[in-house]
Design a protein around this motif. Structure first.
Motif, mmCIF file in Angstrom:
data_model
loop_
_atom_site.group_PDB
_atom_site.id
_atom_site.type_symbol
_atom_site.label_atom_id
_atom_site.label_comp_id
_atom_site.label_asym_id
_atom_site.label_seq_id
_atom_site.Cartn_x
_atom_site.Cartn_y
_atom_site.Cartn_z
ATOM 1 N N GLY A 181 0.619 -1.272 0.048
ATOM 2 C CA GLY A 181 -0.090 -0.107 -0.024
ATOM 3 C C GLY A 181 0.747 1.261 0.047
ATOM 4 O O GLY A 181 2.086 1.353 0.275
ATOM 5 N N GLY A 182 0.353 2.288 -0.364
ATOM 6 C CA GLY A 182 0.971 3.600 -0.427
ATOM 7 C C GLY A 182 0.172 4.713 0.415
ATOM 8 O O GLY A 182 -1.027 4.489 0.522
ATOM 9 N N SER A 183 0.922 5.684 0.939
ATOM 10 C CA SER A 183 0.504 6.524 1.770
ATOM 11 C C SER A 183 -0.196 6.188 2.978
ATOM 12 O O SER A 183 0.297 5.455 3.861
ATOM 13 N N GLN A 184 -1.514 6.430 3.093
ATOM 14 C CA GLN A 184 -2.324 5.723 4.170
ATOM 15 C C GLN A 184 -2.158 4.135 4.116
ATOM 16 O O GLN A 184 -1.853 3.453 5.279
ATOM 17 N N GLY A 185 -2.301 3.647 2.917
ATOM 18 C CA GLY A 185 -1.956 2.180 2.552
ATOM 19 C C GLY A 185 -0.614 1.678 3.090
ATOM 20 O O GLY A 185 -0.589 0.446 3.728
ATOM 21 N N GLY A 186 0.461 2.525 2.897
ATOM 22 C CA GLY A 186 1.698 2.142 3.443
ATOM 23 C C GLY A 186 1.958 2.053 5.161
ATOM 24 O O GLY A 186 2.294 1.253 5.513
ATOM 25 N N GLY A 187 1.086 3.164 5.545
ATOM 26 C CA GLY A 187 0.923 3.145 7.174
ATOM 27 C C GLY A 187 0.098 1.913 7.535
ATOM 28 O O GLY A 187 0.826 1.246 8.683
#
Length: 319
Positions: A181-187
């Motif tokens: 995931g990226g951004s919130q998805g990365g968190g």
């Protein structure tokens, strides 16, 4: 070289600014116990979207607080069983995306489960009911209630619960499950791997939800973190509660969960990111004690990083 943050050599040793609550471990032990007591009542239904090589399904389960959580579930038709799976998490306020976004992994023999965060752009429920403001943003949702009412606590638990559900599916190899995931998805990819340590590999990019106080001190509480500025302006304009507020946010600061991760991590960062500053991302990365590597994009902002998703697929194929 242009910079908006610390020099790279300092980023490599940066330890974060946001305080960690003294009862952090007890907080998450209590939260995980609550999650495990929930009957998920998993339901898998046809979506109506059909492609030759995969089954595209809706998966629903009950999360903490009784909310029904939705995930898109893409299952390859001809893969060996049991086969690996990836959990996919989306950016802030968005949703699980189109079916086509998952088909590359399905073609490579993975099942894909893409969660809709409760109360954001997809099909998952937000049961609400917290004391205090619910204005403009999920970071501050529940901030004036008991710490167990922080909304991101529940979203982190939804991610971990989905991981457990994926691992229980008969077609999935529970020892080969990853998060992306990226951004919130990365968190969320990081938080999920921390709260479900059986996650084998994690490939976050430009992760959100890390080191809130550093964002504030850099005067970058805008865009994704704008709700912090709004909260202070409306509810603590003289910052008399600033220390207590950031300490409470520490319960849902990914950097404080990162040392729980046991699987391998490949993280992508853009050094010109003014939405989720590089130092906040390194605050989490530097606390990871498992095998890890950082893919550094010197001239990239908060955006899709060139070739990173291809690298993530190759990384997952090595599970």
């Amino acid at each position: 070289m242009p910079t908006i943050d610390m020099p790279l050599e300092q980023l490599g040793t940066y330890a974060g600014r946001n305080p960690k609550p003294a009862d952090f471990d007890a907080y998450w032990a209590r939260a995980l116990a609550e999650m495990r007591d929930v009957d998920p009542a998993v339901e898998i239904v046809e979506s109506g979207f059909e492609v030759p090589g995969a089954d595209c399904l809706h998966l629903y389960f009950t999360g903490v607080g009784g909310a029904r959580i939705h995930a898109k579930y893409v299952r390859p038709k001809h893969a060996k069983e049991p086969h690996p799976a990836v959990l996919q998490f989306h950016g802030y306020a968005h949703h699980s995306g189109d079916w086509i976004d998952k088909l590359g992994y399905a073609a490579a023999g993975f099942s894909v489960l893409a969660m809709d965060c409760r109360g954001q752009g997809g099909r998952s429920e937000d049961r609400g009911g917290v004391k205090g403001t619910t204005f403009r943003g999920h970071i501050v949702r529940g901030l004036d209630d008991h710490p167990d009412r922080l909304l991101f606590r529940d979203i982190f638990l939804d991610a971990a619960q989905l991981a457990g559900i994926a691992m229980s599916l008969p077609e999935v190899d529970a020892g080969r499950v990853g998060t992306i995931g990226g951004s919130q998805g990365g968190g969320l990819a990081l938080a999920c791997a921390a709260l479900e340590p059986r996650i084998r590999r994690t490939a976050p990019s430009v992760p959100f939800l890390c080191d809130y106080k550093r964002v504030w001190e850099m005067d970058l509480a805008r865009d994704a973190y704008e709700e912090l500025r709004t909260y202070f302006r409306l509810f603590d304009p003289q910052h008399k509660r600033e220390e207590a507020i950031f300490e409470r946010l520490g319960y849902v600061d990914v950097q404080h969960l990162a040392d729980r991760i046991r699987g391998e991590v490949m993280m992508g960062v853009g050094l010109l990111d003014t939405v989720c500053p590089p130092s906040t991302q390194f605050a989490a990365y530097n606390r990871i004690v498992a095998g890890k590597r950082m893919e550094i994009y010197h001239d990239y902002v908060h955006e899709r990083l060139a070739d990173f998703e291809d690298k993530a697929l190759q990384f997952m194929l090595g599970m």
